[in-house]
Design a protein around this motif. Structure first.
Motif, mmCIF file in Angstrom:
data_model
loop_
_atom_site.group_PDB
_atom_site.id
_atom_site.type_symbol
_atom_site.label_atom_id
_atom_site.label_comp_id
_atom_site.label_asym_id
_atom_site.label_seq_id
_atom_site.Cartn_x
_atom_site.Cartn_y
_atom_site.Cartn_z
ATOM 1 N N LEU A 102 28.613 -32.158 -40.168
ATOM 2 C CA LEU A 102 28.099 -33.055 -38.901
ATOM 3 C C LEU A 102 27.981 -34.530 -39.570
ATOM 4 N N ASP A 103 27.561 -34.652 -40.831
ATOM 5 C CA ASP A 103 27.393 -35.901 -41.478
ATOM 6 C C ASP A 103 28.928 -36.574 -41.577
ATOM 7 N N ARG A 104 29.867 -35.723 -41.942
ATOM 8 C CA ARG A 104 31.303 -36.304 -42.276
ATOM 9 C C ARG A 104 31.780 -36.370 -41.006
ATOM 10 N N HIS A 105 31.475 -35.893 -39.931
ATOM 11 C CA HIS A 105 32.171 -36.385 -38.488
ATOM 12 C C HIS A 105 31.525 -37.412 -38.299
ATOM 13 N N LEU A 106 30.329 -37.742 -38.388
ATOM 14 C CA LEU A 106 29.775 -38.979 -37.905
ATOM 15 C C LEU A 106 30.277 -40.150 -38.864
ATOM 16 N N ASP A 107 30.304 -39.874 -39.978
ATOM 17 C CA ASP A 107 30.605 -41.038 -40.799
ATOM 18 C C ASP A 107 32.239 -41.521 -40.698
ATOM 19 N N ALA A 108 32.967 -40.387 -40.392
ATOM 20 C CA ALA A 108 34.677 -41.065 -39.922
ATOM 21 C C ALA A 108 34.629 -41.416 -38.533
ATOM 22 N N ALA A 124 45.524 -45.852 -37.553
ATOM 23 C CA ALA A 124 45.866 -44.469 -37.721
ATOM 24 C C ALA A 124 45.179 -43.740 -38.926
ATOM 25 N N GLU A 125 44.815 -44.042 -40.027
ATOM 26 C CA GLU A 125 44.129 -43.581 -41.126
ATOM 27 C C GLU A 125 42.637 -43.163 -40.362
ATOM 28 N N ALA A 126 41.930 -44.054 -40.064
ATOM 29 C CA ALA A 126 40.596 -43.609 -39.414
ATOM 30 C C ALA A 126 40.570 -42.739 -38.241
ATOM 31 N N ASP A 127 41.669 -42.838 -37.194
ATOM 32 C CA ASP A 127 41.862 -41.689 -36.417
ATOM 33 C C ASP A 127 41.978 -40.458 -37.060
ATOM 34 N N ALA A 128 42.886 -40.381 -38.085
ATOM 35 C CA ALA A 128 43.264 -39.109 -38.568
ATOM 36 C C ALA A 128 42.052 -38.487 -39.483
ATOM 37 N N GLY A 129 41.064 -39.449 -39.662
ATOM 38 C CA GLY A 129 39.822 -39.097 -40.442
ATOM 39 C C GLY A 129 38.829 -38.305 -39.335
ATOM 40 N N VAL A 130 38.718 -38.844 -38.339
ATOM 41 C CA VAL A 130 37.955 -38.256 -37.008
ATOM 42 C C VAL A 130 38.622 -36.954 -36.643
ATOM 43 N N ALA A 156 40.456 -34.937 -38.460
ATOM 44 C CA ALA A 156 40.251 -33.909 -39.542
ATOM 45 C C ALA A 156 38.632 -33.496 -39.426
ATOM 46 N N ALA A 157 37.665 -34.352 -39.333
ATOM 47 C CA ALA A 157 36.413 -34.244 -39.515
ATOM 48 C C ALA A 157 35.995 -33.171 -38.342
ATOM 49 N N PHE A 158 36.344 -33.545 -37.037
ATOM 50 C CA PHE A 158 36.165 -32.675 -35.768
ATOM 51 C C PHE A 158 36.699 -31.354 -36.196
ATOM 52 N N ASN A 159 37.825 -30.857 -36.733
ATOM 53 C CA ASN A 159 38.244 -29.741 -36.737
ATOM 54 C C ASN A 159 37.411 -29.006 -37.884
ATOM 55 N N GLU A 160 36.915 -29.710 -39.072
ATOM 56 C CA GLU A 160 36.198 -29.186 -39.833
ATOM 57 C C GLU A 160 34.675 -28.676 -39.489
ATOM 58 N N LEU A 161 34.130 -29.761 -38.457
ATOM 59 C CA LEU A 161 32.958 -29.336 -37.617
ATOM 60 C C LEU A 161 33.222 -28.223 -36.874
ATOM 61 N N ALA A 162 34.373 -28.165 -36.267
ATOM 62 C CA ALA A 162 34.425 -26.857 -35.227
ATOM 63 C C ALA A 162 34.564 -25.289 -36.187
ATOM 64 N N ALA A 163 35.113 -25.702 -37.174
ATOM 65 C CA ALA A 163 35.245 -24.479 -38.325
ATOM 66 C C ALA A 163 33.813 -24.066 -38.651
ATOM 67 N N ALA A 164 33.395 -25.052 -39.135
ATOM 68 C CA ALA A 164 31.883 -24.759 -39.595
ATOM 69 C C ALA A 164 30.886 -24.326 -38.854
ATOM 70 N N GLY A 165 30.780 -24.653 -37.522
ATOM 71 C CA GLY A 165 30.076 -24.381 -36.367
ATOM 72 C C GLY A 165 30.371 -22.917 -36.089
ATOM 73 N N GLU A 166 31.768 -22.569 -36.089
ATOM 74 C CA GLU A 166 32.225 -21.048 -35.601
ATOM 75 C C GLU A 166 31.531 -20.411 -36.731
ATOM 76 N N ALA A 167 31.944 -20.473 -37.989
ATOM 77 C CA ALA A 167 31.482 -19.756 -39.267
ATOM 78 C C ALA A 167 30.098 -19.405 -39.056
ATOM 79 N N GLN A 209 35.449 -38.778 -52.733
ATOM 80 C CA GLN A 209 35.711 -37.716 -51.757
ATOM 81 C C GLN A 209 34.645 -36.761 -51.530
ATOM 82 N N PRO A 210 34.285 -36.743 -49.968
ATOM 83 C CA PRO A 210 33.094 -35.779 -50.013
ATOM 84 C C PRO A 210 33.333 -34.378 -50.258
ATOM 85 N N LEU A 211 32.287 -33.611 -50.433
ATOM 86 C CA LEU A 211 32.471 -32.246 -50.865
ATOM 87 C C LEU A 211 32.811 -31.453 -49.543
#
Length: 224
Positions: free
Chosen positions: A23-29, A41-47, A49-60, A221-223
């Motif tokens: 959640l923190d990484r998604h907001l930071d992005a 483009a780099e900032a958009d890619a960051g958002v 990637a963070a969205f996908n990570e958030l989705a995976a973490a939420g599902e897990a 680089q965040p953990l």
């Protein structure tokens, strides 16, 4: 539900901590994107990637919470917008869902032990692997047959470490169709109709997103 070991309280706690981090990484992005509306483009890619990570973490977390406590979260990750190259029907009457998840067998002895335990509890489970029950834990080939025959793919994804597996990249495509398929129509070649021009939405999870945004030696680089 299998009698295999259920998630521990510590595993559920670790999953919720991972969700908080995501959640923190998604907001930071999102906050790193230009505030003036200009393209980056780099900032958009960051958002993305963070969205996908958030989705995976939420599902897990949701799956571990359910397995351990029979409880669920009230959250649902919304689907993404159709891709720019979409050429499918505007109002699809049917969809196909294509999922790929890669794993590495990092602890074969753990995998074999789990497969043998499942087979001992349910001797018929070994029939999926084409082996006698007592040989279910004798080879990785047989063990994987037992494992994927006993558990749904989503449960294996949420509990992969229990089975000696390590997750790699994963992707999910929702593909539009003109009409429902006839029973048995595509079983001989199930992935031939994964047409990228008919993808309504897709979700990708990969460490490559982090590597693109942060160099492998980047101290900031965040953990994960």
């Amino acid at each position: 539900m299998s009698d295999a070991a259920q998630p521990t309280a510590a595993e559920v706690r670790a999953a919720v901590e991972a969700l908080k981090t995501a959640l923190d990484r998604h907001l930071d992005a999102i906050e790193r994107r230009p505030s003036d509306g200009s393209e980056d483009a780099e900032a958009d890619a960051g958002v993305y990637a963070a969205f996908n990570e958030l989705a995976a973490a939420g599902e897990a977390y949701d799956e571990l919470l359910y397995d351990a406590y029979d409880e669920v979260t009230p959250f649902e990750i919304p689907g993404s917008e159709p891709t720019a190259g979409y050429l499918g029907p505007d109002e699809p009457s049917a969809i196909s869902v294509f999922v790929r998840r890669d794993y590495t067998v990092t602890e074969p002895l753990r995998l074999l032990a789990q497969a043998q335990r499942i087979s001992d509890l349910d001797p018929d489970s070994a029939d999926v692997a084409g082996d006698e029950p007592q040989s279910a834990g004798s080879s990785v080939h047989a063990a994987l047959g037992v494992l994927f025959g006993e558990f749904e793919a989503d449960e294996i994804s949420s509990r992969h470490k229990e089975f000696g597996l390590e997750e790699g990249d994963s992707t999910l495509w929702v593909v539009a169709a003109e009409e429902p398929s006839e029973p048995g129509e595509w079983l001989s070649a199930p992935f031939d109709t994964a047409d990228a021009e008919r993808v309504l939405c897709r979700f990708d999870v990969s460490s490559v997103f982090d590597d693109d945004l942060y160099g492998p030696d980047d101290e900031d680089q965040p953990l994960r």
